[in-house]
Design a protein around this motif. Structure first.
Motif, short mmCIF file in Angstrom:
data_model
loop_
_atom_site.label_atom_id
_atom_site.label_comp_id
_atom_site.label_asym_id
_atom_site.label_seq_id
_atom_site.Cartn_x
_atom_site.Cartn_y
_atom_site.Cartn_z
N ASP A 106 27.94 -7.85 27.21
CA ASP A 106 29.13 -8.58 26.80
C ASP A 106 29.18 -8.78 25.29
O ASP A 106 30.19 -8.48 24.64
N ASP A 107 28.10 -9.26 24.69
CA ASP A 107 28.08 -9.49 23.24
C ASP A 107 28.22 -8.18 22.48
O ASP A 107 28.87 -8.13 21.42
N LYS A 147 31.84 -7.15 22.34
CA LYS A 147 32.56 -8.02 21.41
C LYS A 147 32.26 -7.66 19.96
O LYS A 147 33.16 -7.58 19.12
N LYS A 148 30.98 -7.42 19.65
CA LYS A 148 30.58 -7.09 18.29
C LYS A 148 31.14 -5.74 17.85
O LYS A 148 31.59 -5.58 16.70
N GLU A 197 34.85 -6.17 17.20
CA GLU A 197 35.05 -6.93 15.97
C GLU A 197 34.79 -6.06 14.74
O GLU A 197 35.57 -6.06 13.78
N THR A 213 29.56 -6.42 31.81
CA THR A 213 30.21 -7.20 30.76
C THR A 213 31.18 -8.20 31.36
O THR A 213 31.57 -8.10 32.52
N ILE A 260 37.01 -7.89 28.35
CA ILE A 260 37.10 -7.17 27.08
C ILE A 260 38.45 -7.46 26.47
O ILE A 260 39.48 -7.21 27.10
N HIS A 261 38.46 -7.99 25.25
CA HIS A 261 39.71 -8.29 24.55
C HIS A 261 39.89 -7.29 23.42
O HIS A 261 39.13 -7.28 22.45
#
Length: 480
Positions: A79-80, A83-84, A87, A106, A109-110
């Motif tokens: 998951d992290d 996201k990373k 980003e 995960t 997911i955005h």
């Protein structure tokens, strides 16, 4: 005498003003008409729609999720890492977030603007079965009603130029132990006494908020409620591409572009047989191209929508300029469907060169609404459709649709300008054409051209519709 004529003149003026006012009010509330619909060649407009849709283009830079700590063997949550990577890609101005072959766990997911989430062949992304992971709540929708709820599994809110591509698989991990029991159906794991979506604190409460016009930001659900999230939801997005991937085991609707434009769904496979597992549901969306896809679903393969009841009228955006072509539809309640959440209206839908075939496919082309939903549905064109088998009807238009109580209201639907051309049906099921209109608003301007329907129990059942136009059409060997 002069006073008498003065009063008479004043009364005449008042009468004329009121008469004009009534005429204007009548005109403003009358259903909008579509003049000059060309049944001979509507397909040039379909070509123009496809040509106008902008496919997003991305920077060449690649952001590999493994470089951000992802685990490709499924041994821990990535998951992290997702996201990373997203980003970092966003901060760099966009590019490709790359998911190599392997198994990844995960949470939601955005996506952000200018990002292509790409799954390599052999990659499987498995989404968390912990409902807590889908909090905090986000602005989303359930059956045409906006509210704050669990995040969709893949979500983009007010973003531009986004994509989900590749030959990998997204696994929602929904099933009879996760998400599906909330449907309240025994076959999906519900047990008597368990909480479900139809309980008073869920659908009835949300419906009441919609009826009262409660602001969306105050319609807070999520934890403690039983609304299943959609799988992939671009919300108020522009230039969206979904290509090549496979979706399985969805909690609810699979692909749900809402209030979005310029959408391409290409070579996607949806194989998901859960409750309300519609394949692709464009809602309040324009310029949509769905092509080369496989739909094998637990509900409608494609269902075009535009909001439910007062929410649809509040938003007031029709779904329009939608082209569906070169697709295969297997199991499902309907092949290409409009409704039932259709209060904002649907127009300019082009369905061509598709194949539908399954003993578990209920209808080929379906329009469903009622007087609570209302809506204007017009300019629906179908061409080069091959149907092996359907259960109920090849074409079904129903203005009395209802699976919930109290589906009658004051919003008379308008349905007009429907064309079926070059349609071959081997086993038509119960009805060839089933139209259930309203006496106050008959279905109008339906044409069947070069249609051949075989092995159907009842060729035609038509209530409250103008005469159907038949041209070179045969049902059960009889020419109409």
């Amino acid at each position: 005498m002069k006073y008498f004529f003065k009063v008479l003149f004043s009364l005449i003026v008042i009468f004329l003003v009121l008469s004009c006012k009534n005429q204007n009010e009548s005109a403003s509330t009358a259903p909008e008409t579509t003049a000059g619909v060309n049944f001979d060649d509507p397909w040039k407009q379909a070509d123009a729609i496809v040509e106008s849709i902008k496919i997003p283009i991305f920077r060449d830079e690649v952001f590999n999720v493994l470089d951000y700590g992802a685990s490709a063997d499924g041994s821990k949550s990535s998951d992290d890492a997702f996201k990373k990577a997203i980003e970092a890609c966003s901060n760099a101005g966009g590019g490709k977030v790359f998911v190599p072959a392997g198994v990844y766990h995960t949470g939601p997911i955005h996506l952000k603007s200018n990002i292509n989430l790409h799954l390599e062949e052999g990659a499987e992304v498995k989404f968390s079965t912990s409902h807590q992971d889908y909090l905090p709540v986000v602005h989303t929708s359930y059956e045409g009603m906006e509210f704050m709820n669990y995040s969709p599994l893949i979500y983009a809110y007010k973003q531009k130029n986004i994509a989900v591509t590749g030959k990998g698989t997204f696994n929602g991990q929904a099933g009879n132990e996760n998400w599906w029991p909330w449907s309240g159906k025994d076959v999906y794991g519900y047990k008597e006494g368990d909480v479900k979506q139809h309980d008073t604190h869920n659908l009835p409460r949300l419906s009441e908020m919609v009826e009262k016009g409660t602001p969306v930001e105050e319609r807070i659900f999520g934890e403690g409620h039983q609304f299943r999230p959609t799988f992939f939801e671009p919300f108020e997005c522009e230039n969206v591409l979904i290509e090549g991937v496979t979706f399985i085991n969805a909690p609810f609707w699979v692909m749900h572009p809402i209030k979005s434009s310029n959408i391409t769904v290409k070579d996607v496979s949806v194989i998901s047989h859960g409750p309300n597992n519609d394949g692709c549901n464009p809602e309040y969306s324009q310029n949509v191209h769905i092509t080369g896809c496989l739909f094998d679903t637990g509900d409608d393969c494609i269902a075009i929508k535009s909001g439910r009841d007062n929410d649809g009228r509040r938003v007031g955006i029709s779904s329009e300029n939608i082209v569906v072509e070169n697709c295969t539809m297997k199991d499902g309640h309907g092949g290409v469907v409009m409704g039932s959440e259709i209060s904002g209206g649907v127009r300019n839908v082009y369905v061509r060169n598709n194949t539908m075939n399954s003993p578990n496919l209920d209808r080929a082309i379906r329009i469903k609404t009622n007087t609570r939903r209302g809506g204007t549905i017009e300019n629906i064109f179908v061409k080069d459709l091959k149907v092996g088998q359907v259960k109920e009807a090849v074409l079904k238009i129903n203005t009395h649709y209802g699976i919930y109580a109290n589906q009658e209201g004051g919003h008379m639907p308008v349905i007009r300008n429907i064309l079926l051309e070059n349609v071959e049906v081997e086993n038509g099921g119960e009805y060839g054409v089933l139209i259930l209109g309203r006496e106050q608003s008959p279905v109008s301007n339906v044409k069947l051209k070069n249609v051949n329907i075989k092995n159907v129990e009842v060729p035609l059942r038509v209530e409250h519709a103008d005469d159907i136009i038949f041209e070179n059409t045969t049902i059960n060997g009889k020419e109409y």
